[in-house]
Motif scaffolding. Structure first.
Motif, PDB file in Angstrom:
ATOM      1  N   TYR A  30       5.390   2.011  11.430  1.00  0.00           N
ATOM      2  CA  TYR A  30       5.138   3.455  11.433  1.00  0.00           C
ATOM      3  C   TYR A  30       5.630   4.047  12.757  1.00  0.00           C
ATOM      4  CZ  TYR A  30       1.759   2.174   7.800  1.00  0.00           C
ATOM      5  OH  TYR A  30       1.155   1.662   6.677  1.00  0.00           O
ATOM      6  N   PHE A  37      14.589   2.288   5.162  1.00  0.00           N
ATOM      7  CA  PHE A  37      14.690   0.868   4.856  1.00  0.00           C
ATOM      8  C   PHE A  37      16.069   0.343   5.235  1.00  0.00           C
ATOM      9  CE2 PHE A  37      10.896   0.236   2.330  1.00  0.00           C
ATOM     10  CZ  PHE A  37      10.638   1.463   1.743  1.00  0.00           C
ATOM     11  N   PHE A  97      15.202  -6.041   0.907  1.00  0.00           N
ATOM     12  CA  PHE A  97      14.853  -4.889   1.725  1.00  0.00           C
ATOM     13  C   PHE A  97      13.885  -5.284   2.829  1.00  0.00           C
ATOM     14  CE2 PHE A  97      16.541  -1.030  -0.218  1.00  0.00           C
ATOM     15  CZ  PHE A  97      17.029  -1.521  -1.420  1.00  0.00           C
ATOM     16  N   LEU A 113      19.749  -8.291  -3.379  1.00  0.00           N
ATOM     17  CA  LEU A 113      19.540  -7.373  -2.261  1.00  0.00           C
ATOM     18  C   LEU A 113      18.103  -7.480  -1.773  1.00  0.00           C
ATOM     19  CD1 LEU A 113      21.069  -5.195  -0.673  1.00  0.00           C
ATOM     20  CD2 LEU A 113      20.236  -3.519  -2.317  1.00  0.00           C
ATOM     21  N   GLN A 165      13.772   7.047   1.893  1.00  0.00           N
ATOM     22  CA  GLN A 165      12.901   7.406   0.779  1.00  0.00           C
ATOM     23  C   GLN A 165      12.009   8.563   1.226  1.00  0.00           C
ATOM     24  OE1 GLN A 165      10.039   4.425  -0.429  1.00  0.00           O
ATOM     25  NE2 GLN A 165       9.890   5.239  -2.500  1.00  0.00           N
ATOM     26  N   TYR A 212      17.368  -4.719 -11.018  1.00  0.00           N
ATOM     27  CA  TYR A 212      16.199  -5.094 -10.231  1.00  0.00           C
ATOM     28  C   TYR A 212      14.979  -4.309 -10.704  1.00  0.00           C
ATOM     29  CZ  TYR A 212      19.755  -6.414  -6.685  1.00  0.00           C
ATOM     30  OH  TYR A 212      20.828  -6.952  -6.006  1.00  0.00           O
ATOM     31  N   GLN A 223      22.733  -2.404   4.847  1.00  0.00           N
ATOM     32  CA  GLN A 223      22.654  -1.071   4.286  1.00  0.00           C
ATOM     33  C   GLN A 223      21.374  -0.388   4.775  1.00  0.00           C
ATOM     34  OE1 GLN A 223      22.771  -1.632   0.027  1.00  0.00           O
ATOM     35  NE2 GLN A 223      24.888  -2.377   0.049  1.00  0.00           N
ATOM     36  N   ARG A 272       5.084   5.902 -11.657  1.00  0.00           N
ATOM     37  CA  ARG A 272       3.837   5.753 -10.902  1.00  0.00           C
ATOM     38  C   ARG A 272       2.753   5.304 -11.866  1.00  0.00           C
ATOM     39  NH1 ARG A 272       3.604   6.952  -5.890  1.00  0.00           N
ATOM     40  NH2 ARG A 272       5.463   8.256  -6.048  1.00  0.00           N
ATOM     41  N   LYS A 300       8.034   4.021   8.362  1.00  0.00           N
ATOM     42  CA  LYS A 300       7.601   5.325   7.882  1.00  0.00           C
ATOM     43  C   LYS A 300       7.579   6.294   9.046  1.00  0.00           C
ATOM     44  CE  LYS A 300       4.023   7.491   5.045  1.00  0.00           C
ATOM     45  NZ  LYS A 300       2.767   7.243   4.274  1.00  0.00           N
ATOM     46  N   LYS A 347      10.686  -4.063   5.254  1.00  0.00           N
ATOM     47  CA  LYS A 347       9.448  -3.407   4.824  1.00  0.00           C
ATOM     48  C   LYS A 347       9.442  -1.912   5.095  1.00  0.00           C
ATOM     49  CE  LYS A 347       6.460  -7.446   4.964  1.00  0.00           C
ATOM     50  NZ  LYS A 347       6.446  -7.514   3.496  1.00  0.00           N
ATOM     51  N   GLY A 380       7.133  10.533  -2.121  1.00  0.00           N
ATOM     52  CA  GLY A 380       7.093  10.748  -3.562  1.00  0.00           C
ATOM     53  C   GLY A 380       8.398  10.483  -4.278  1.00  0.00           C
ATOM     54  N   GLY A 381       9.435  10.161  -3.539  1.00  0.00           N
ATOM     55  CA  GLY A 381      10.751   9.955  -4.142  1.00  0.00           C
ATOM     56  C   GLY A 381      11.159   8.500  -4.203  1.00  0.00           C
ATOM     57  N   HIS A 382      12.426   8.282  -4.528  1.00  0.00           N
ATOM     58  CA  HIS A 382      12.954   6.933  -4.597  1.00  0.00           C
ATOM     59  C   HIS A 382      13.950   6.726  -3.462  1.00  0.00           C
ATOM     60  CE1 HIS A 382      15.776   9.499  -6.816  1.00  0.00           C
ATOM     61  NE2 HIS A 382      16.711   8.641  -6.459  1.00  0.00           N
ATOM     62  N   PRO A 383      14.203   5.477  -3.067  1.00  0.00           N
ATOM     63  CA  PRO A 383      15.158   5.230  -1.980  1.00  0.00           C
ATOM     64  C   PRO A 383      16.558   5.710  -2.344  1.00  0.00           C
ATOM     65  CG  PRO A 383      13.804   3.298  -2.378  1.00  0.00           C
ATOM     66  CD  PRO A 383      13.562   4.239  -3.534  1.00  0.00           C
ATOM     67  N   TYR A 388      18.672   2.902   3.781  1.00  0.00           N
ATOM     68  CA  TYR A 388      18.206   3.819   2.740  1.00  0.00           C
ATOM     69  C   TYR A 388      17.105   4.704   3.309  1.00  0.00           C
ATOM     70  CZ  TYR A 388      20.475   0.704  -0.626  1.00  0.00           C
ATOM     71  OH  TYR A 388      21.392  -0.051  -1.328  1.00  0.00           O
ATOM     72  N   LEU A 421       9.951   0.714  -9.390  1.00  0.00           N
ATOM     73  CA  LEU A 421      11.305   1.229  -9.268  1.00  0.00           C
ATOM     74  C   LEU A 421      12.299   0.261  -9.880  1.00  0.00           C
ATOM     75  CD1 LEU A 421      10.934   2.396  -5.608  1.00  0.00           C
ATOM     76  CD2 LEU A 421      11.687   3.913  -7.433  1.00  0.00           C
ATOM     77  N   PHE A 452      20.568   5.700  -0.874  1.00  0.00           N
ATOM     78  CA  PHE A 452      21.503   5.033   0.027  1.00  0.00           C
ATOM     79  C   PHE A 452      22.008   5.998   1.091  1.00  0.00           C
ATOM     80  CE2 PHE A 452      24.733   1.994   1.141  1.00  0.00           C
ATOM     81  CZ  PHE A 452      25.894   2.707   1.355  1.00  0.00           C
TER      82      PHE A 452
END
Lengths: 114, 111
Positions: free
Chosen positions: B10, B88, B101, B99, B37, A34, B33, A110, B106, B103, B40-43, B35, A90, B45
């Motif tokens: 939010y 998420f 997700f 997959l 995040q 993805y 599932q 980014r 936060k 929205k 500044g990072g990635h999601p 997740y 991503l 699991f």
């Protein structure tokens, strides 16, 4: 163990320049791949999805394209970047099958288009 | 195509307060599932729920899957500043079986 590599981590590109982001997966075969884009403070927008070499599904028509030249390689490209292409990109993979088919994400790129 | 709707977008809480995010689908889901995040990072699991009415716990996090398998929730008890991030939900079922997700919600936690 499986790992996913995505690079570069950050990128600043001028409007009209080309783009190539690469993602590779190790330790697994036949992953589903993805590309997502995340605007600042927003959700994950699915851009492209691939179930195999040369098989690409585009979820949102736009200024981007994707290719899968090898089983574990996924590339996101653009011929001419727009300001609106800025965001957090991503790459992710999911197993072809399994009891738990979680998504594994790369560290992200980014991209700032100036 | 199938969508998973997630609310709220939010949530701002005082440290120690509870937090809940909800995920809803118009169609029955095979599984769902969750997740997280970090900024500044990635999601990453957290968990997968499969069975109708399933409840799973991870320390202060409680995950539920609705009886009709159309909704799910994530509840955090006594939030801490380390809980900050976007949560998420995700489910399989896109046009290609991919997959999808929500929205995301936060979460910000005021110490």
């Amino acid at each position: 163990s499986q790992t996913i590599h995505q690079w570069p981590a950050t990128l600043v590109q001028p409007v009209g320049s080309p783009l190539s982001l690469e993602c590779t997966v190790e330790g697994t075969s036949n992953p589903n791949l993805y590309w997502y884009r995340q605007a600042a403070g927003r959700g994950l927008q699915l851009l492209f999805y691939s179930v195999g070499i040369g098989q690409i599904s585009s979820e949102v028509p736009q200024n981007l394209s994707a290719s899968r030249p090898q089983d574990r390689q996924f590339i996101l490209s653009s011929k001419k970047l727009l300001l609106s292409d800025s965001g957090f990109y991503l790459c992710a993979w999911t197993p072809l099958r399994g009891r738990v088919t979680e998504a594994f994400f790369g560290q992200g790129t980014r991209l700032t288009v100036v | 195509g199938q969508q998973v709707m997630q609310i709220p977008q939010y949530q701002h809480v005082q440290e120690g307060e509870d937090f809940t995010t909800y995920c809803n689908s118009s169609t029955t889901l095979s599984n769902i599932q969750w997740y997280k995040q970090r900024p500044g990072g990635h999601p990453v699991f957290l968990i997968q729920l499969v069975k109708s009415g399933e409840v799973k716990k991870q320390k202060r996090l409680t995950f539920q899957f609705g009886e009709a398998k159309k909704n799910s929730s994530l509840h955090i008890t006594a939030t801490q500043t380390t809980d900050v991030g976007t949560y998420f939900c995700a489910a399989y079922g896109g046009s290609q079986g991919n997959l999808i997700f929500g929205k995301g919600t936060k979460l910000s936690v005021k110490p």
